[in-house]
Design a protein around this motif. Sequence first.
Motif, PDB file in Angstrom:
ATOM      1  N   VAL A   1       0.107  33.844  29.129  1.00  0.00           N
ATOM      2  CA  VAL A   1       1.112  34.622  28.408  1.00  0.00           C
ATOM      3  C   VAL A   1       0.775  36.098  28.583  1.00  0.00           C
ATOM      4  O   VAL A   1      -0.375  36.503  28.380  1.00  0.00           O
ATOM      5  N   ARG A   2       1.784  36.905  28.954  1.00  0.00           N
ATOM      6  CA  ARG A   2       1.586  38.348  29.083  1.00  0.00           C
ATOM      7  C   ARG A   2       2.674  39.059  28.272  1.00  0.00           C
ATOM      8  O   ARG A   2       3.829  39.088  28.661  1.00  0.00           O
ATOM      9  N   ASP A   3       2.275  39.613  27.144  1.00  0.00           N
ATOM     10  CA  ASP A   3       3.203  40.323  26.256  1.00  0.00           C
ATOM     11  C   ASP A   3       2.520  41.592  25.755  1.00  0.00           C
ATOM     12  O   ASP A   3       2.267  41.755  24.556  1.00  0.00           O
ATOM     13  N   PRO A   4       2.193  42.524  26.667  1.00  0.00           N
ATOM     14  CA  PRO A   4       1.390  43.685  26.275  1.00  0.00           C
ATOM     15  C   PRO A   4       2.072  44.597  25.270  1.00  0.00           C
ATOM     16  O   PRO A   4       1.394  45.306  24.524  1.00  0.00           O
ATOM     17  N   ASP A   5       3.407  44.600  25.250  1.00  0.00           N
ATOM     18  CA  ASP A   5       4.139  45.474  24.325  1.00  0.00           C
ATOM     19  C   ASP A   5       4.599  44.745  23.070  1.00  0.00           C
ATOM     20  O   ASP A   5       5.364  45.311  22.279  1.00  0.00           O
ATOM     21  N   GLU A   6       4.168  43.480  22.889  1.00  0.00           N
ATOM     22  CA  GLU A   6       4.561  42.663  21.741  1.00  0.00           C
ATOM     23  C   GLU A   6       6.085  42.568  21.630  1.00  0.00           C
ATOM     24  O   GLU A   6       6.665  42.703  20.550  1.00  0.00           O
ATOM     25  N   LEU A   7       6.720  42.322  22.796  1.00  0.00           N
ATOM     26  CA  LEU A   7       8.179  42.269  22.842  1.00  0.00           C
ATOM     27  C   LEU A   7       8.745  41.142  21.990  1.00  0.00           C
ATOM     28  O   LEU A   7       9.736  41.332  21.264  1.00  0.00           O
ATOM     29  N   VAL A   8       8.160  39.949  22.089  1.00  0.00           N
ATOM     30  CA  VAL A   8       8.724  38.804  21.372  1.00  0.00           C
ATOM     31  C   VAL A   8       8.703  39.060  19.871  1.00  0.00           C
ATOM     32  O   VAL A   8       9.683  38.793  19.160  1.00  0.00           O
ATOM     33  N   ASP A   9       7.605  39.621  19.360  1.00  0.00           N
ATOM     34  CA  ASP A   9       7.561  39.996  17.943  1.00  0.00           C
ATOM     35  C   ASP A   9       8.570  41.099  17.656  1.00  0.00           C
ATOM     36  O   ASP A   9       9.210  41.118  16.590  1.00  0.00           O
TER      37      ASP A   9
ATOM     38  N   ARG B   1      14.871  50.816  19.535  1.00  0.00           N
ATOM     39  CA  ARG B   1      14.104  51.743  20.369  1.00  0.00           C
ATOM     40  C   ARG B   1      12.716  51.179  20.690  1.00  0.00           C
ATOM     41  O   ARG B   1      12.176  51.398  21.782  1.00  0.00           O
ATOM     42  N   ALA B   2      12.153  50.435  19.749  1.00  0.00           N
ATOM     43  CA  ALA B   2      10.792  49.915  19.925  1.00  0.00           C
ATOM     44  C   ALA B   2      10.703  48.895  21.052  1.00  0.00           C
ATOM     45  O   ALA B   2       9.650  48.760  21.686  1.00  0.00           O
ATOM     46  N   VAL B   3      11.775  48.157  21.333  1.00  0.00           N
ATOM     47  CA  VAL B   3      11.733  47.122  22.376  1.00  0.00           C
ATOM     48  C   VAL B   3      12.387  47.576  23.680  1.00  0.00           C
ATOM     49  O   VAL B   3      12.336  46.849  24.673  1.00  0.00           O
ATOM     50  N   GLN B   4      12.980  48.765  23.684  1.00  0.00           N
ATOM     51  CA  GLN B   4      13.688  49.241  24.866  1.00  0.00           C
ATOM     52  C   GLN B   4      12.715  49.383  26.041  1.00  0.00           C
ATOM     53  O   GLN B   4      11.694  50.056  25.959  1.00  0.00           O
ATOM     54  N   GLY B   5      13.016  48.713  27.146  1.00  0.00           N
ATOM     55  CA  GLY B   5      12.181  48.782  28.340  1.00  0.00           C
ATOM     56  C   GLY B   5      10.996  47.833  28.358  1.00  0.00           C
ATOM     57  O   GLY B   5      10.281  47.752  29.360  1.00  0.00           O
ATOM     58  N   ASP B   6      10.741  47.112  27.266  1.00  0.00           N
ATOM     59  CA  ASP B   6       9.615  46.173  27.231  1.00  0.00           C
ATOM     60  C   ASP B   6       9.960  44.890  27.979  1.00  0.00           C
ATOM     61  O   ASP B   6      11.131  44.544  28.154  1.00  0.00           O
ATOM     62  N   LYS B   7       8.908  44.158  28.385  1.00  0.00           N
ATOM     63  CA  LYS B   7       9.077  42.857  29.037  1.00  0.00           C
ATOM     64  C   LYS B   7       7.924  41.947  28.638  1.00  0.00           C
ATOM     65  O   LYS B   7       6.829  42.423  28.322  1.00  0.00           O
ATOM     66  N   ALA B   8       8.168  40.643  28.656  1.00  0.00           N
ATOM     67  CA  ALA B   8       7.123  39.660  28.399  1.00  0.00           C
ATOM     68  C   ALA B   8       7.254  38.534  29.419  1.00  0.00           C
ATOM     69  O   ALA B   8       8.369  38.224  29.865  1.00  0.00           O
TER      70      ALA B   8
ATOM     71  N   ASN C   1      -2.805  40.980  23.694  1.00  0.00           N
ATOM     72  CA  ASN C   1      -1.574  40.192  23.618  1.00  0.00           C
ATOM     73  C   ASN C   1      -1.269  39.448  24.918  1.00  0.00           C
ATOM     74  O   ASN C   1      -0.169  38.948  25.090  1.00  0.00           O
ATOM     75  N   SER C   2      -2.237  39.401  25.833  1.00  0.00           N
ATOM     76  CA  SER C   2      -2.036  38.742  27.125  1.00  0.00           C
ATOM     77  C   SER C   2      -3.302  37.965  27.470  1.00  0.00           C
ATOM     78  O   SER C   2      -4.389  38.549  27.542  1.00  0.00           O
ATOM     79  N   TYR C   3      -3.154  36.682  27.671  1.00  0.00           N
ATOM     80  CA  TYR C   3      -4.318  35.836  27.888  1.00  0.00           C
ATOM     81  C   TYR C   3      -3.863  34.514  28.490  1.00  0.00           C
ATOM     82  O   TYR C   3      -2.669  34.184  28.499  1.00  0.00           O
ATOM     83  N   GLY C   4      -4.814  33.768  29.006  1.00  0.00           N
ATOM     84  CA  GLY C   4      -4.481  32.479  29.607  1.00  0.00           C
ATOM     85  C   GLY C   4      -5.636  31.510  29.509  1.00  0.00           C
ATOM     86  O   GLY C   4      -6.776  31.893  29.233  1.00  0.00           O
ATOM     87  N   GLY C   5      -5.326  30.246  29.756  1.00  0.00           N
ATOM     88  CA  GLY C   5      -6.350  29.221  29.748  1.00  0.00           C
ATOM     89  C   GLY C   5      -5.911  28.001  30.528  1.00  0.00           C
ATOM     90  O   GLY C   5      -4.712  27.778  30.741  1.00  0.00           O
ATOM     91  N   SER C   6      -6.869  27.231  31.002  1.00  0.00           N
ATOM     92  CA  SER C   6      -6.544  26.007  31.739  1.00  0.00           C
ATOM     93  C   SER C   6      -7.701  25.029  31.627  1.00  0.00           C
ATOM     94  O   SER C   6      -8.830  25.399  31.290  1.00  0.00           O
ATOM     95  N   ALA C   7      -7.389  23.773  31.914  1.00  0.00           N
ATOM     96  CA  ALA C   7      -8.395  22.714  31.864  1.00  0.00           C
ATOM     97  C   ALA C   7      -7.989  21.604  32.824  1.00  0.00           C
ATOM     98  O   ALA C   7      -6.784  21.422  33.112  1.00  0.00           O
ATOM     99  N   GLN C   8      -8.969  20.879  33.325  1.00  0.00           N
ATOM    100  CA  GLN C   8      -8.674  19.745  34.184  1.00  0.00           C
ATOM    101  C   GLN C   8      -9.785  18.714  34.097  1.00  0.00           C
ATOM    102  O   GLN C   8     -10.923  19.019  33.712  1.00  0.00           O
ATOM    103  N   LEU C   9      -9.452  17.491  34.468  1.00  0.00           N
ATOM    104  CA  LEU C   9     -10.386  16.388  34.469  1.00  0.00           C
ATOM    105  C   LEU C   9     -10.271  15.660  35.803  1.00  0.00           C
ATOM    106  O   LEU C   9      -9.157  15.363  36.247  1.00  0.00           O
ATOM    107  N   ALA C  10     -11.397  15.403  36.456  1.00  0.00           N
ATOM    108  CA  ALA C  10     -11.393  14.730  37.752  1.00  0.00           C
ATOM    109  C   ALA C  10     -12.482  13.667  37.788  1.00  0.00           C
ATOM    110  O   ALA C  10     -13.503  13.781  37.107  1.00  0.00           O
ATOM    111  N   PHE C  11     -12.249  12.659  38.620  1.00  0.00           N
ATOM    112  CA  PHE C  11     -13.203  11.564  38.796  1.00  0.00           C
ATOM    113  C   PHE C  11     -13.397  11.309  40.294  1.00  0.00           C
ATOM    114  O   PHE C  11     -12.419  11.379  41.065  1.00  0.00           O
ATOM    115  N   THR C  12     -14.615  11.017  40.691  1.00  0.00           N
ATOM    116  CA  THR C  12     -14.894  10.594  42.065  1.00  0.00           C
ATOM    117  C   THR C  12     -15.566   9.228  42.030  1.00  0.00           C
ATOM    118  O   THR C  12     -16.342   8.933  41.119  1.00  0.00           O
ATOM    119  N   PHE C  13     -15.256   8.420  43.045  1.00  0.00           N
ATOM    120  CA  PHE C  13     -15.710   7.013  43.053  1.00  0.00           C
ATOM    121  C   PHE C  13     -16.454   6.705  44.349  1.00  0.00           C
ATOM    122  O   PHE C  13     -16.223   7.307  45.375  1.00  0.00           O
TER     123      PHE C  13
END
Length: 376
Positions: free
Chosen positions: A73-81, A103-110, A364-376
């Motif tokens: 999620v990248r919302d550096p200007d807190e547009l959604v709020d 005026r506070a949200v003009q030009g912002d992006k998320a 206001n911008s961060y990410g995360g991921s996870a995975q699980l793998a098996f070898t036989f």
Amino acid sequence: MTFKTKALVLALATCSASVMAATNPTDARGNAMGGVGVASGDYLSAGFHNPALAALDPESAFGVLVPYLGAEVRDPDELVDGLDDVADAFDTNDANQIEQSLRAVQGDKAYLDAGLGAAVGIPTGSVSATLYTSGLIEGAVLPDIDTSDFGLTSNPNSNATIIAAGIGELGVALATNLDIAGQRVAVGVTPKLQRITTYNYGVAVDDYDTDDWDDSRYREEDNTFNLDLGAVWQSGPYRVGLAGKNLVSQDVDTVTSARTGHSFTYELEPQLTLGSAFVSDFVTLAADLDLNKKKGFKGSLDVDDDTQFFRVGAEFDAFGHAQLRTGYRADLEDNVDNAFTLGLGLSPFGVANFDIAASIIDSNSYGGSAQLAFTF
């Protein structure tokens, strides 16, 4: 993060599960190392990074990766709020508060990217194969503020737009090793089926609601065939790789919004990435560079989602049982803020592998991921 922000993130992530594949997927190990993988990935990530990786370790065991899950999620200007504040201001009928909130949200992006994936690897001494499916959705929230609304208390002309592209893939990475002038070179190809789904949802700023953005009225779909090619040269611990993704260009139009009149085209074009790596039993060092920019949405609003990344990463391995990873990612187009990444891998007995990763951009911008793998 407000409830509505969480709802939008969850909705986009859920949609990525429904399309069942991806354009630029990665894996949790690669995410933790800044997103590298063209030369440093393993055979289970061949479909995500470079099809030639499927043949790099023909002595590996049959493997399964299920699932990979990730979001950023990248919302550096807190547009959604800020859009929530706009809707609240209209409820007060206070013209000054309405103007301040507009005026506070003009030009912002998320922005939000979310994805999932799975893979089955079958390494052999001749032609190795990695069957994979993955899903990615790329979304953006864009305000379109009309200055004639300053001073109004109802019926605004200003709008908010949610656009998104979900790309689904099912493919198989096929690779083999060649001896070229005494040098080992792995080469691979990935034929794949894709489903590209675009969304364009426009709503008045005084009635901002994310509930209906994926309704069929705002959705277009296209099914197509695409192709990836890749190669990796290896000499001892040193590797150099080159991957070409999505070599068949695709342009998919969105619907035209009845509310805003805006329309967009999602441009899926060939992406070339050069990678290098030093891979040993205890440490892996890697760097990837996109040789051209990755395009995204083009339309009647400026989305600013073109990217061209330089990535570096490192992995430190504790005798095959645990791995500590870190990395850095920079966008040469300056549309995505630079990110530090880190992660941890656990691989007891060399059978199960659990990997987690996080990206740190700003508060206001961060990410995360996870995975699980098996070898036989």
